[in-house]
Design an enzyme around this catalytic site. Structure first.
Site, PDB file in Angstrom:
ATOM      1  N   HIS A  56       6.168   1.472  13.428  1.00 23.62           N
ATOM      2  CA  HIS A  56       5.443   1.809  12.198  1.00 23.62           C
ATOM      3  C   HIS A  56       3.938   1.626  12.363  1.00 23.62           C
ATOM      4  O   HIS A  56       3.151   2.520  12.037  1.00 23.62           O
ATOM      5  CB  HIS A  56       5.955   0.946  11.041  1.00 23.62           C
ATOM      6  CG  HIS A  56       5.223   1.169   9.761  1.00 23.62           C
ATOM      7  ND1 HIS A  56       5.402   2.293   8.983  1.00 23.62           N
ATOM      8  CD2 HIS A  56       4.285   0.415   9.114  1.00 23.62           C
ATOM      9  CE1 HIS A  56       4.619   2.224   7.924  1.00 23.62           C
ATOM     10  NE2 HIS A  56       3.942   1.097   7.972  1.00 23.62           N
TER      11      HIS A  56
ATOM     12  N   LYS B 229       7.752  -3.299  -3.852  1.00 22.35           N
ATOM     13  CA  LYS B 229       8.400  -2.048  -3.472  1.00 22.35           C
ATOM     14  C   LYS B 229       9.660  -2.326  -2.658  1.00 22.35           C
ATOM     15  O   LYS B 229       9.630  -3.119  -1.718  1.00 22.35           O
ATOM     16  CB  LYS B 229       7.456  -1.172  -2.642  1.00 22.35           C
ATOM     17  CG  LYS B 229       6.354  -0.492  -3.432  1.00 22.35           C
ATOM     18  CD  LYS B 229       5.575   0.445  -2.523  1.00 22.35           C
ATOM     19  CE  LYS B 229       4.491   1.185  -3.255  1.00 22.35           C
ATOM     20  NZ  LYS B 229       3.744   2.107  -2.366  1.00 22.35           N
TER      21      LYS B 229
ATOM     22  N   ASN C 111      -2.374   3.379   1.091  1.00 20.38           N
ATOM     23  CA  ASN C 111      -1.738   4.433   1.874  1.00 20.38           C
ATOM     24  C   ASN C 111      -2.649   4.963   2.980  1.00 20.38           C
ATOM     25  O   ASN C 111      -2.284   5.939   3.654  1.00 20.38           O
ATOM     26  CB  ASN C 111      -1.317   5.589   0.959  1.00 20.38           C
ATOM     27  CG  ASN C 111      -0.172   5.211   0.044  1.00 20.38           C
ATOM     28  OD1 ASN C 111       0.736   4.493   0.440  1.00 20.38           O
ATOM     29  ND2 ASN C 111      -0.229   5.660  -1.198  1.00 20.38           N
TER      30      ASN C 111
ATOM     31  N   LYS D 217      -4.073  -7.207  -0.080  1.00 21.94           N
ATOM     32  CA  LYS D 217      -3.017  -6.444  -0.760  1.00 21.94           C
ATOM     33  C   LYS D 217      -2.693  -7.045  -2.121  1.00 21.94           C
ATOM     34  O   LYS D 217      -2.483  -6.311  -3.097  1.00 21.94           O
ATOM     35  CB  LYS D 217      -1.759  -6.379   0.100  1.00 21.94           C
ATOM     36  CG  LYS D 217      -0.661  -5.573  -0.604  1.00 21.94           C
ATOM     37  CD  LYS D 217       0.401  -5.041   0.296  1.00 21.94           C
ATOM     38  CE  LYS D 217       1.345  -4.127  -0.484  1.00 21.94           C
ATOM     39  NZ  LYS D 217       2.428  -3.575   0.357  1.00 21.94           N
TER      40      LYS D 217
ATOM     41  N   ARG E  84      -4.220   1.467  -6.135  1.00 18.03           N
ATOM     42  CA  ARG E  84      -3.237   0.960  -5.176  1.00 18.03           C
ATOM     43  C   ARG E  84      -2.942   1.991  -4.086  1.00 18.03           C
ATOM     44  O   ARG E  84      -2.547   1.643  -2.977  1.00 18.03           O
ATOM     45  CB  ARG E  84      -1.947   0.558  -5.886  1.00 18.03           C
ATOM     46  CG  ARG E  84      -0.883   0.040  -4.919  1.00 18.03           C
ATOM     47  CD  ARG E  84       0.285  -0.613  -5.621  1.00 18.03           C
ATOM     48  NE  ARG E  84       1.328  -1.002  -4.690  1.00 18.03           N
ATOM     49  CZ  ARG E  84       2.373  -1.755  -4.991  1.00 18.03           C
ATOM     50  NH1 ARG E  84       2.508  -2.208  -6.226  1.00 18.03           N
ATOM     51  NH2 ARG E  84       3.279  -2.057  -4.088  1.00 18.03           N
TER      52      ARG E  84
END
Length: 527
Positions: free
Chosen positions: A435, A318, A416, A398, A412
């Site tokens: 974050h 990503k 989130n 991951k 996946r």
């Protein structure tokens, strides 16, 4: 060369496991005993009978040196996936490293993983094939017991030991890959993930045919790590340029992307050039996106320098940047050619940044690795002393998920967990919350919602809360933060589909479920 040597008593599955690891990493596999037999034109048993064990050990030493030193030189590199690998997975005989010179040689050329098993396991396996093992002819139990007693101290002296009992060969291979910090991803482009010294970046880049590098970093990271990368690249004849941008999420925008594009042009980058993203998740996202769009796509390498980017942001392909309305609303799936994670770089990381990264590690434990979650529960001091283990286990979670669902069409989305609420909280705080801090708050809020809708028990919230608190992470939305603003941002979340947003809700440690929550019901998530 960094070879992977599998060693241990007969019957531990060195050849079977080695073939699986070699297949997973797209590396050649060598069974040293088979090479000896091929060179000698006779079986190991025949060599032992006709020439004796000392002669066999001499052959073993010669074959080991020749195999490592010549068979996988650059000129004879094995081609796989378009890459020239100078490495191999090598299964050694059960006594191949008894000689000091053999052991020293192997350890200087790669990593030795010792496979061990209980006597019962060895007997069950060797009972079928003992006739092919000259040192075990006769009473098998007596022979193997004697061999283990004789070599016991030798085997115990190795630092990397994997116990193979009760697991399949595939499971053992996977655990060895975690221990090594080595993975090969192929679901979305082909690339390696390697936990290794940043000093190896030039060798690793050269092996993959990468050329004409430019380093993209930020003002903070450049002070600590840019020279190390530049020095390594210089040793291989590269003359890297450095492009430095402002640090922080607030600069993860189109203006900075535009700065990168123009910097690439001024540096003379063409379609054969390589962008090296040296930094945290913000740098990786922006450099990767700029690479994906410059001249319709050029190669890039991720060198993450934060815990957060090592275990999460650098993996999965990503890339992107933020809009004022939300995080990562513009982006592309564009994986790097290599992810090189050096945990030594984390030593310069401020405690607050390390703690922030631990939120994603805890998240990975909740999703599918209860043992990783248990390690996180040991607290920050333990984590600081065991960062390499933490990084390797969290990365593996991951990697497994993104390989199964590269474009986020299914499970996946479990990654989130905590992010729907967390991204909104982070944005409303104007990034005053890091974050990971925002994601920790989001995980607790979403875990509480999971309890309210009957998916999880109250004990789950307590376990997650205590783990996060023990690491110094926040667990509550700041009182002064307007709930209506959080809901407004959540409504434009990129995970929104029609009139609902898909949440990843924890059910128990090691399991999450994907649940659609109507936009009109978002207030209930924050209760």
């Amino acid at each position: 060369m960094t070879h992977i040597f599998l060693y241990g008593p007969p019957g531990t599955g060195k050849s079977t496991i080695g073939k699986i690891i070699a297949r997973n990493l797209k590396l050649p596999f060598v069974d040293l005993d088979r090479v000896i037999e091929l060179n000698a034109g006779m079986s190991i048993s025949q060599i032992m009978e006709q020439q004796g064990e000392p002669a066999f050990r001499d052959m073993e030493t010669t074959t080991l040196i020749e195999t490592v030193g010549h068979a996988f030189s650059v000129t004879n590199a094995v081609k796989s996936g378009g890459l020239a690998h100078m490495e191999a997975v090598i299964a050694l005989g059960g006594g191949a490293l008894l000689r000091h010179e053999n052991r020293a040689f192997a350890e200087s050329k790669g990593k030795v993983i010792l496979l061990m098993a209980e006597l019962k396991t060895l007997l069950e396996r060797l009972n079928i094939e003992s006739g092919n093992r000259p040192l075990l002819v006769g009473d098998l139990r007596e022979k193997i017991t004697s061999l283990l007693a004789k070599r016991g101290d030798h085997y115990k002296s190795f630092s990397s030991i994997v116990h193979v009992d009760g697991k399949t060969a595939e499971q053992n291979a996977y655990q060895i890959q975690i221990a090594l910090g080595r993975h090969y991803l192929s679901a979305m482009g082909e690339y390696d993930v390697v936990v290794e010294s940043v000093g190896q970046i030039a060798n690793l880049s050269y092996e993959r045919g990468l050329q004409d590098p430019i380093i993209v970093t930020d003002e903070n990271v450049a002070k600590f790590h840019a020279e190390k990368v530049i020095a390594s690249l210089h040793l291989s004849g590269f003359e890297p340029k450095v492009l430095t941008v402002p640090a922080g999420e607030a600069h993860k925008n189109l203006e900075t992307i535009n700065q990168l594009w123009h910097g690439f042009l001024e540096a003379g980058l063409d379609r054969k050039s390589t962008v090296i993203a040296l930094g945290g998740g913000v740098i990786g996202d922006m450099a990767g996106f700029a690479a994906s769009t410059y001249m319709r796509g050029i190669n890039w390498v991720a060198v993450p320098t934060t815990l957060l980017s090592m275990v999460d942001a650098s993996l999965g392909g990503k890339t992107g940047f933020d809009l004022p309305e939300g995080k990562n609303l513009i982006g592309a799936f564009y994986p790097p050619k290599l992810v090189l994670a050096d945990t030594q770089l984390l030593k310069t990381l401020p405690d607050a940044e390390l703690i922030s990264g631990m939120a994603e590690v805890v998240k990975h434990g909740i999703i599918s690795d209860p043992e990783l979650f248990s390690l996180c529960a040991r607290g920050l001091d333990w984590v600081k002393n065991n960062l390499e283990e933490i990084v390797k286990r969290a990365m593996a979670v991951k990697i497994k998920i993104v390989e199964e669902d590269p474009y986020e069409n299914g499970f996946r989305s479990a990654l989130n967990l905590g992010h729907t609420v967390g991204h909104a909280v982070e944005l409303i705080s104007q990034f005053n919350l890091r974050h990971g801090e925002a994601i920790a708050i989001g995980m607790v809020a979403e875990a509480k919602y999971s309890v309210r809708v009957g998916l999880a028990g109250v004990g789950l919230v307590d376990a997650i809360t205590e783990s996060l608190k023990g690491l110094g992470l926040p667990i509550r939305i700041p009182e002064e933060m307007p709930r209506e603003e959080i809901i407004r941002v959540m409504r434009v979340d990129k995970k929104k589909n029609a009139n609902a947003i898909r949440f990843a809700l924890p059910v128990e440690i090691g399991k999450v479920e994907l649940i659609a929550v109507r936009v009109t019901d978002l207030e209930s998530v924050l209760e």
